[in-house]
Structure formats: C-alpha cells, structure tokens
Design an enzyme around this catalytic site. Structure first.
Site, PDB file in Angstrom:
ATOM      1  N   LYS A  15       0.831  -1.206   0.000  1.00 31.24           N
ATOM      2  CA  LYS A  15       0.000   0.000   0.000  1.00 31.24           C
ATOM      3  C   LYS A  15       0.872   1.266   0.000  1.00 31.24           C
ATOM      4  O   LYS A  15       1.959   1.251   0.596  1.00 31.24           O
ATOM      5  CB  LYS A  15      -0.832  -0.077   1.286  1.00 31.24           C
ATOM      6  CG  LYS A  15      -1.750   1.041   1.566  1.00 31.24           C
ATOM      7  CD  LYS A  15      -2.356   0.775   2.944  1.00 31.24           C
ATOM      8  CE  LYS A  15      -2.941   1.987   3.601  1.00 31.24           C
ATOM      9  NZ  LYS A  15      -2.280   3.233   3.531  1.00 31.24           N
ATOM     10  N   LYS A  20       7.478   0.946   1.687  1.00 28.86           N
ATOM     11  CA  LYS A  20       8.156   0.145   0.657  1.00 28.86           C
ATOM     12  C   LYS A  20       9.524   0.717   0.313  1.00 28.86           C
ATOM     13  O   LYS A  20      10.518   0.009   0.307  1.00 28.86           O
ATOM     14  CB  LYS A  20       7.355   0.111  -0.654  1.00 28.86           C
ATOM     15  CG  LYS A  20       6.048  -0.609  -0.589  1.00 28.86           C
ATOM     16  CD  LYS A  20       5.332  -0.547  -1.922  1.00 28.86           C
ATOM     17  CE  LYS A  20       4.953   0.861  -2.359  1.00 28.86           C
ATOM     18  NZ  LYS A  20       3.984   1.532  -1.472  1.00 28.86           N
ATOM     19  N   LYS A  46       5.432   8.347  -7.852  1.00 28.61           N
ATOM     20  CA  LYS A  46       6.013   9.346  -6.932  1.00 28.61           C
ATOM     21  C   LYS A  46       7.492   9.580  -7.246  1.00 28.61           C
ATOM     22  O   LYS A  46       8.050  10.617  -6.913  1.00 28.61           O
ATOM     23  CB  LYS A  46       5.908   8.842  -5.478  1.00 28.61           C
ATOM     24  CG  LYS A  46       4.664   9.305  -4.743  1.00 28.61           C
ATOM     25  CD  LYS A  46       4.821   9.169  -3.229  1.00 28.61           C
ATOM     26  CE  LYS A  46       4.822   7.731  -2.749  1.00 28.61           C
ATOM     27  NZ  LYS A  46       5.036   7.560  -1.310  1.00 28.61           N
ATOM     28  N   ASP A 132      -1.398  -0.636  -4.230  1.00 29.25           N
ATOM     29  CA  ASP A 132      -2.820  -0.571  -3.907  1.00 29.25           C
ATOM     30  C   ASP A 132      -3.674  -0.164  -5.102  1.00 29.25           C
ATOM     31  O   ASP A 132      -4.861   0.067  -4.981  1.00 29.25           O
ATOM     32  CB  ASP A 132      -3.102   0.339  -2.701  1.00 29.25           C
ATOM     33  CG  ASP A 132      -2.400   1.667  -2.797  1.00 29.25           C
ATOM     34  OD1 ASP A 132      -1.752   1.928  -3.831  1.00 29.25           O
ATOM     35  OD2 ASP A 132      -2.486   2.448  -1.838  1.00 29.25           O
TER      36      ASP A 132
END
Ligand code: ADP
Ligand code: MG
Length: 293
Positions: A15, A20, A46, A132
């Site tokens: 998620k 991560k 990102k 996710d």
C-alpha cells in the site's frame, strides 16, 4: 568466457505510504555493503524510491528523459547511489493523464534494450512497486515474470493487509502462466505484540510467511531527514541490524509459492474476529501498543 551470473529479481509491493521505499532502500544498501551489485528500480509514479540512496535527491525518471529525447544512453537513466547501488526511477504520466503503469513497462523495455541488465553484471535487481492500485501496468513485474520473487510490505493495519491480500490475488491469477510467486510478507511498523499475532495469523491463513518484523523507529525518521537510509546514517543502530537481517533473508530466499488469498467476505470475517480479540485484550497488550506509538 565465464558465463554471466543471473541476477536475482525481486519485486516489493504494498500500500502507498506503508514503507516500501524505505525498506527497499535499506535492503539495497545492506546488500551493497555486503559486496553485492544491486540495482533498485522505483516503479511508483512518486519517483522517490531511491532518494535516500542519493542524499535525498531525485534522479531524472526514464519517462521524463524519454520525453526530451528519442534515444537514451544508459547513464542518463541509471544513477549510482550509496554503496554503488544503481538507481533507476521509472516515472509516471502527468497527474490525471495516461496509465501510471506504463512507466514500468517502458523502463523495463529501455533497460533491456540498453543491455543494462547484462552489462552491469548484477547480483540483485529490486523493483519497488506501488501496490494498492488494481492496474495492469503495476502487475507487469509479476505477470511478465520479470521478478521471480514478490514480497509485500504490510503493517497490521487493515488497509495494508487488504492491499496485500489483493496482491496475493494477482499473484495467484498469473501463477499458471509463468508469473512471479510470493516470497513472503515484510512486517513494517510492527511494535506491539498484537500486531505480530495479527500478521502471523494473516500469513498462516494465506499460505505465506513473515520474513521480518521491522519496528517503527525514530532512527528511520532521523535517517530520512538526513536524506539517507538507516544503513548509511546509523549503521550501528538496532534498526540497521534489523534491515541487515531482512536483507540477508531476502537474498538467501529461494522457494516462493502461490498464496491462498482470502475472499473479501472471509477477509472481513477474519478482521471482525480480530476486532473482538483486541477488545478482549483491552488491558495488557493493547495498552502496550498505545504506549509504544
Ligand atoms: P512507500 O514507499 O510505501 O510509499 P515510504 O517508504 O516512502 O512509503 O514511507 C513513508 C513514510 O514512513 C516515510 O516518511 C518513512 O520514513 C516512514 N517509515 C517507513 N517505515 C518506517 C519505520 N519502520 N519507522 C519509522 N518510519 C518509517
Ligand atoms: Mg515509495
């Protein structure tokens, strides 16, 4: 000529915001410190996966670089970071436009075309992938068998477990057609005993294992504020020791499996059962949890 070794290909899903990139970068840094040749490929729009390997700085993404030029050189998309880790960021489309998974497909194609995987003679490649979003692009490392082993980062929060369970469904779906299999779960921000029990139980129900329980730690926050991994900033800390142990387990891991995800209604029932247990544990463990946050 000596035969080229085959790099171990690992994908880490979970998620958004679950840890991560923090975990992946610490694993990469630890393996690099052990003398291995590591490449980390950020597959999250990102594009901040490798920041703590590069003193908090962003690198140009593959997609951005391709917008500027038609032919790329390897050194325009592969940038060296801490301990010699090769850092790549796939990048993503402009917000609200196009498919976010396309960055992964394009980055992997480019790395192959430029023979980066062959030329660098890598020991390990780690893909840090958003988990996710139910989107074909993000499934690429699993579906195409680019990664051999998939690991997921999860806390004991329901939404993180929900995302992990969805990932297991994806792995199960592609397992008959050469897809990657599941290596296990990396517990992150697990401090309270109940959080361990909950994750242990989820792993048992879904036919997998927990590789390590990484505590939530201010050492990680301090490292991030310095733009570094904990392995680099606080190598002597307890937290660095946890990351080193995790990195070795992941590197030594060899047999992955098809998980047995829960149907959504069973996952709901399972969670409701835990809600009752947490209430029953109101004293003791749950108090300890609150105190440690
Ligand atoms: P993701 O890559 O899954 O989106 P990040 O790795 O960027 O998540 O982590 C999100 C935030 O949580 C970061 O600020 C990071 O420093 C913090 N974080 C992650 N794991 C830990 C941990 N074990 N202890 C303390 N902070 C953590
Ligand atoms: Mg990330």
């Amino acid at each position: 000529m000596a035969e080229k070794k085959k790099a171990k290909q690992i994908a880490i899903y979970g998620k958004g915001g679950i840890g991560k990139s923090t975990t992946t970068s610490n694993i990469s840094a630890a393996l690099a410190r052990d003398g291995l040749k590591v490449m980390q490929v950020g597959c999250d729009p990102k594009s901040d996966s490798t920041n703590t390997l590069r003193d908090g700085r962003y690198i140009p993404t593959v997609l951005d670089t391709m917008r500027e030029k038609t032919t790329l050189r390897a050194d325009e998309i592969v940038h060296k970071g801490f301990g010699g880790v090769y850092c790549v960021e796939a990048g993503g489309p402009a917000p609200g436009v196009g498919c976010a998974g396309r960055g992964i497909i394009t980055a992997v194609q480019q790395l192959k075309q430029l023979k980066v995987y062959d030329d660098l003679d890598l020991d390990v490649v780690i893909y840090d992938v958003l988990g996710d979003v139910v989107c074909g692009g993000f499934a690429v490392p699993i579906r195409e068998g680019i990664a051999e082993h998939v690991f997921t980062v999860s806390s004991a929060d329901f939404m993180a477990i929900y995302a992990a369970n969805n990932l297991f469904k994806g792995i199960q779906k592609y397992s008959n057609s050469g897809g990657a299999l599941l290596g296990g779960v990396i517990g992150n921000s697990v401090n309270a005993p109940y959080a361990r029990h909950l994750l242990d139980d989820f792993a048992e129900r879904t036919g997998t294992q927990i590789l390590e329980y990484v505590p939530r730690s201010v050492t990680v926050t301090q490292s991030e504020l310095q733009g570094k991994t904990t392995i680099e900033a606080f190598p002597e800390s307890e937290q660095a020791g946890v990351y080193r142990r995790l990195a070795r387990r992941i590197y030594e891991h060899s047999v992955s499996k098809v998980p047995t995800p829960l149907e959504i209604k069973d996952l709901r029932l399972w969670a409701a059962g835990w809600a009752d247990q947490l209430l029953a544990l109101e004293t003791g463990e749950v108090r300890t949890a609150a105190a440690s946050i």
